[in-house]
Design a protein around this motif. Structure first.
Motif, PDB file in Angstrom:
ATOM      1  N   ALA A 236       0.878  -1.182   0.000  1.00 57.93           N
ATOM      2  CA  ALA A 236       0.000   0.000   0.000  1.00 57.93           C
ATOM      3  C   ALA A 236       0.913   1.230   0.000  1.00 57.93           C
ATOM      4  O   ALA A 236       1.611   1.457  -0.979  1.00 57.93           O
ATOM      5  N   LEU A 237       0.922   1.975   1.098  1.00 55.68           N
ATOM      6  CA  LEU A 237       1.780   3.161   1.153  1.00 55.68           C
ATOM      7  C   LEU A 237       2.986   2.883   2.036  1.00 55.68           C
ATOM      8  O   LEU A 237       3.104   1.804   2.635  1.00 55.68           O
ATOM      9  N   GLY A 238       3.901   3.884   2.132  1.00 54.25           N
ATOM     10  CA  GLY A 238       5.122   3.685   2.917  1.00 54.25           C
ATOM     11  C   GLY A 238       4.897   3.890   4.411  1.00 54.25           C
ATOM     12  O   GLY A 238       3.767   4.015   4.885  1.00 54.25           O
ATOM     13  N   GLY A 239       6.015   3.915   5.151  1.00 57.12           N
ATOM     14  CA  GLY A 239       5.981   4.183   6.592  1.00 57.12           C
ATOM     15  C   GLY A 239       5.280   3.107   7.400  1.00 57.12           C
ATOM     16  O   GLY A 239       4.667   3.386   8.425  1.00 57.12           O
ATOM     17  N   VAL A 240       5.400   1.855   6.976  1.00 55.93           N
ATOM     18  CA  VAL A 240       4.691   0.761   7.656  1.00 55.93           C
ATOM     19  C   VAL A 240       5.407   0.354   8.946  1.00 55.93           C
ATOM     20  O   VAL A 240       4.775   0.053   9.956  1.00 55.93           O
ATOM     21  N   GLY A 256       7.811  -6.790   0.136  1.00 63.96           N
ATOM     22  CA  GLY A 256       6.637  -6.226  -0.542  1.00 63.96           C
ATOM     23  C   GLY A 256       7.025  -5.097  -1.477  1.00 63.96           C
ATOM     24  O   GLY A 256       8.199  -4.721  -1.572  1.00 63.96           O
ATOM     25  N   ALA A 257       6.022  -4.551  -2.159  1.00 63.90           N
ATOM     26  CA  ALA A 257       6.274  -3.570  -3.210  1.00 63.90           C
ATOM     27  C   ALA A 257       6.249  -2.122  -2.743  1.00 63.90           C
ATOM     28  O   ALA A 257       6.784  -1.251  -3.439  1.00 63.90           O
ATOM     29  N   ALA A 258       5.632  -1.832  -1.612  1.00 65.52           N
ATOM     30  CA  ALA A 258       5.454  -0.423  -1.227  1.00 65.52           C
ATOM     31  C   ALA A 258       6.804   0.267  -1.122  1.00 65.52           C
ATOM     32  O   ALA A 258       7.779  -0.322  -0.638  1.00 65.52           O
ATOM     33  N   ASN A 259       6.854   1.508  -1.583  1.00 60.82           N
ATOM     34  CA  ASN A 259       8.078   2.295  -1.468  1.00 60.82           C
ATOM     35  C   ASN A 259       8.222   2.816  -0.049  1.00 60.82           C
ATOM     36  O   ASN A 259       7.225   3.149   0.598  1.00 60.82           O
ATOM     37  N   ASN A 260       9.451   2.899   0.428  1.00 59.85           N
ATOM     38  CA  ASN A 260       9.756   3.485   1.749  1.00 59.85           C
ATOM     39  C   ASN A 260       8.972   2.841   2.883  1.00 59.85           C
ATOM     40  O   ASN A 260       8.297   3.529   3.650  1.00 59.85           O
ATOM     41  N   GLN A 261       9.073   1.541   2.986  1.00 55.58           N
ATOM     42  CA  GLN A 261       8.324   0.819   4.039  1.00 55.58           C
ATOM     43  C   GLN A 261       8.833   1.141   5.443  1.00 55.58           C
ATOM     44  O   GLN A 261       8.085   1.085   6.410  1.00 55.58           O
ATOM     45  N   LEU A 262      10.130   1.451   5.549  1.00 59.86           N
ATOM     46  CA  LEU A 262      10.701   1.754   6.859  1.00 59.86           C
ATOM     47  C   LEU A 262      10.529   3.243   7.158  1.00 59.86           C
ATOM     48  O   LEU A 262      10.779   4.076   6.278  1.00 59.86           O
ATOM     49  N   VAL A 263      10.146   3.565   8.386  1.00 62.13           N
ATOM     50  CA  VAL A 263      10.040   4.982   8.749  1.00 62.13           C
ATOM     51  C   VAL A 263      11.444   5.587   8.767  1.00 62.13           C
ATOM     52  O   VAL A 263      11.677   6.684   8.283  1.00 62.13           O
ATOM     53  N   SER A 264      12.405   4.836   9.318  1.00 62.65           N
ATOM     54  CA  SER A 264      13.793   5.305   9.328  1.00 62.65           C
ATOM     55  C   SER A 264      14.715   4.106   9.122  1.00 62.65           C
ATOM     56  O   SER A 264      14.288   2.961   9.266  1.00 62.65           O
ATOM     57  N   GLU A 265      15.970   4.389   8.813  1.00 64.82           N
ATOM     58  CA  GLU A 265      16.975   3.313   8.650  1.00 64.82           C
ATOM     59  C   GLU A 265      16.994   2.405   9.869  1.00 64.82           C
ATOM     60  O   GLU A 265      17.161   1.197   9.769  1.00 64.82           O
ATOM     61  N   GLN A 266      16.841   3.019  11.027  1.00 63.05           N
ATOM     62  CA  GLN A 266      16.927   2.285  12.290  1.00 63.05           C
ATOM     63  C   GLN A 266      15.864   1.192  12.383  1.00 63.05           C
ATOM     64  O   GLN A 266      16.072   0.173  13.042  1.00 63.05           O
ATOM     65  N   ASP A 267      14.750   1.393  11.705  1.00 65.22           N
ATOM     66  CA  ASP A 267      13.683   0.365  11.766  1.00 65.22           C
ATOM     67  C   ASP A 267      14.110  -0.904  11.025  1.00 65.22           C
ATOM     68  O   ASP A 267      13.702  -2.000  11.399  1.00 65.22           O
ATOM     69  N   GLY A 268      14.967  -0.762  10.015  1.00 66.18           N
ATOM     70  CA  GLY A 268      15.533  -1.936   9.340  1.00 66.18           C
ATOM     71  C   GLY A 268      16.459  -2.678  10.291  1.00 66.18           C
ATOM     72  O   GLY A 268      16.486  -3.916  10.328  1.00 66.18           O
ATOM     73  N   VAL A 269      17.206  -1.909  11.084  1.00 64.92           N
ATOM     74  CA  VAL A 269      18.112  -2.511  12.070  1.00 64.92           C
ATOM     75  C   VAL A 269      17.277  -3.234  13.135  1.00 64.92           C
ATOM     76  O   VAL A 269      17.594  -4.360  13.526  1.00 64.92           O
TER      77      VAL A 269
END
Ligand code: NAD
Length: 349
Positions: A236-240, A256-269
């Motif tokens: 759907a949209l980003g910031g998930v 998934g396909a949504a762009n910018n799924q992470l709010v910040s780099e730290q959320d990937g960590v």
């Protein structure tokens, strides 16, 4: 001035306004080091001009990274338009947008994104040639890029299921958030492949129709992050995934396909620290832009298939690099993309 990131400040902005046509938007051009800044046109409801501009900047940067990682001769840009309140003439609005794209003389190449479709691209094309995603001519790439995006995500997911869960997708449960152009096509591919589906969408009609077609379970959109599934596919949209939602994830894989799924780099960590494999969106959702590039550069469909089906291999390389450097996959992907852009800048100098 408010707290803007370096990327937001480095980006070039072109304000788009045509009151008569109802056009209110911005083109953000993040990088042209590897080629014209390419990225779709989003047509969405934004509460303020600032939110729209910040979104455009983040999406444009994501396009730079995505295009570099997909090894395309394209830079990164994005257009974001606000949906007017009240009545408006859609064709007139997109033609006005096309005139703005034309003013940039090929530095920005547009196509579909959330809220836009082939008909809108056709309207834009009556004002500029710097547009892709036009109605398809038999034997030539073109048309809606979404099925290609879904194909790339599906390929990446199939690879991850085998590699990280040790089983085929047919033995997995996949939860999809957003069953629009990409999420809907992905759901159909997964259903055909035998996967079990859980679907969530704010559009209840679309959701119900697809759930009936695919025998899927339906979930509330607010519960998406905590759904008990093997794989979460935000489409759907980003910031998930922010600080609170990453803690709720129970799936082993996010792809998934949504762009910018992470709010910040730290959320990937945070996801990596919890043992959840996050497949960077800019790596797995490049299928559509590959098709756009083919349309723009004159590649044939076989080349599109080859490159889209290379998604899993490109993802494997990013994950190997993340392992090697002992960093989260999103950081490995961003680093690799920046390296390619730097090389492109050096070559162009
Ligand atoms: P779309 O507008 O066709 O579909 C989006 C769907 O998400 C809609 O059905 C909408 O109702 C639903 N939705 C919106 N908010 C939601 C929420 N909070 N919870 C659940 N569902 C919600 O858009 P699309 O073209 O399918 O793109 C989906 C995502 O993939 C976007 O982030 C887009 O930037 C990204 N993407 C698309 C492409 C492409 O080829 N279209 C390529 C790369 C990335």
């Amino acid at each position: 001035m408010k707290n803007h990131t370096r990327d937001e400040l480095d980006t070039e902005y072109f304000v788009l306004r045509d009151e008569e046509a109802g056009l209110d938007g911005v083109i953000a051009l993040h990088s042209t080091a590897l080629g014209p800044g390419a990225g779709g046109c989003r047509f969405w409801h934004y509460p303020s001009r600032e939110e729209m501009t910040v979104d455009a900047a983040r999406l444009a940067r994501g396009m730079t990274y995505k295009n570099a990682l997909a090894e395309l001769p394209l830079g990164g840009g994005k257009a974001v338009l606000r949906v007017p309140e009240g009545q408006y003439d859609r064709e007139k609005l997109f033609r006005a947008f096309g005139r703005e794209v034309e003013k940039l003389r090929g530095r920005y190449l547009t196509a579909e994104d959330v809220g836009t479709c082939v008909t809108d691209m056709e309207a834009i094309s009556s004002e500029t040639k710097h547009v892709a995603g036009l109605a398809q001519v038999p034997g030539r790439p073109g048309g809606d890029p979404s099925p290609w995006t879904a194909r790339g995500v599906f390929g990446a997911m199939r690879y991850l299921a085998l590699e990280h869960l040790g089983r085929p997708l047919a033995d997995c449960t996949v939860a999809i958030q957003g069953v629009g152009n990409v999420g809907g096509a992905l759901a159909r591919l997964l259903h055909a492949g035998g996967a079990k589906l859980i679907l969530a969408d704010t559009n209840s009609e679309r959701l119900a129709a697809l759930a009936t077609q695919t025998g899927a379970e339906v979930a509330a959109t607010s519960d998406f992050c905590s759904i008990k599934a093997d794989i979460l596919a935000p489409c759907a949209l980003g910031g998930v995934f922010g600080e609170a939602s990453t803690a709720r994830v129970r799936a082993k894989i996010v792809c998934g396909a949504a762009n910018n799924q992470l709010v910040s780099e730290q959320d990937g960590v945070r996801l990596a620290e919890r043992g959840i494999l996050y497949a960077p969106d800019c790596v797995v959702n490049a299928g559509g832009i590959i098709n756009v590039a083919a349309e723009h550069l004159g590649w044939d469909e076989a080349e599109v298939v080859r490159r889209v089906d290379g998604t899993a291999e490109r993802l494997a390389r990013v994950l190997a690099r993340a392992d090697q450097l002992d960093v989260a996959p999103n950081l490995a992907a961003d680093g690799l993309a920046r390296e390619r852009v730097r090389q492109g800048t050096a070559l162009a100098a």
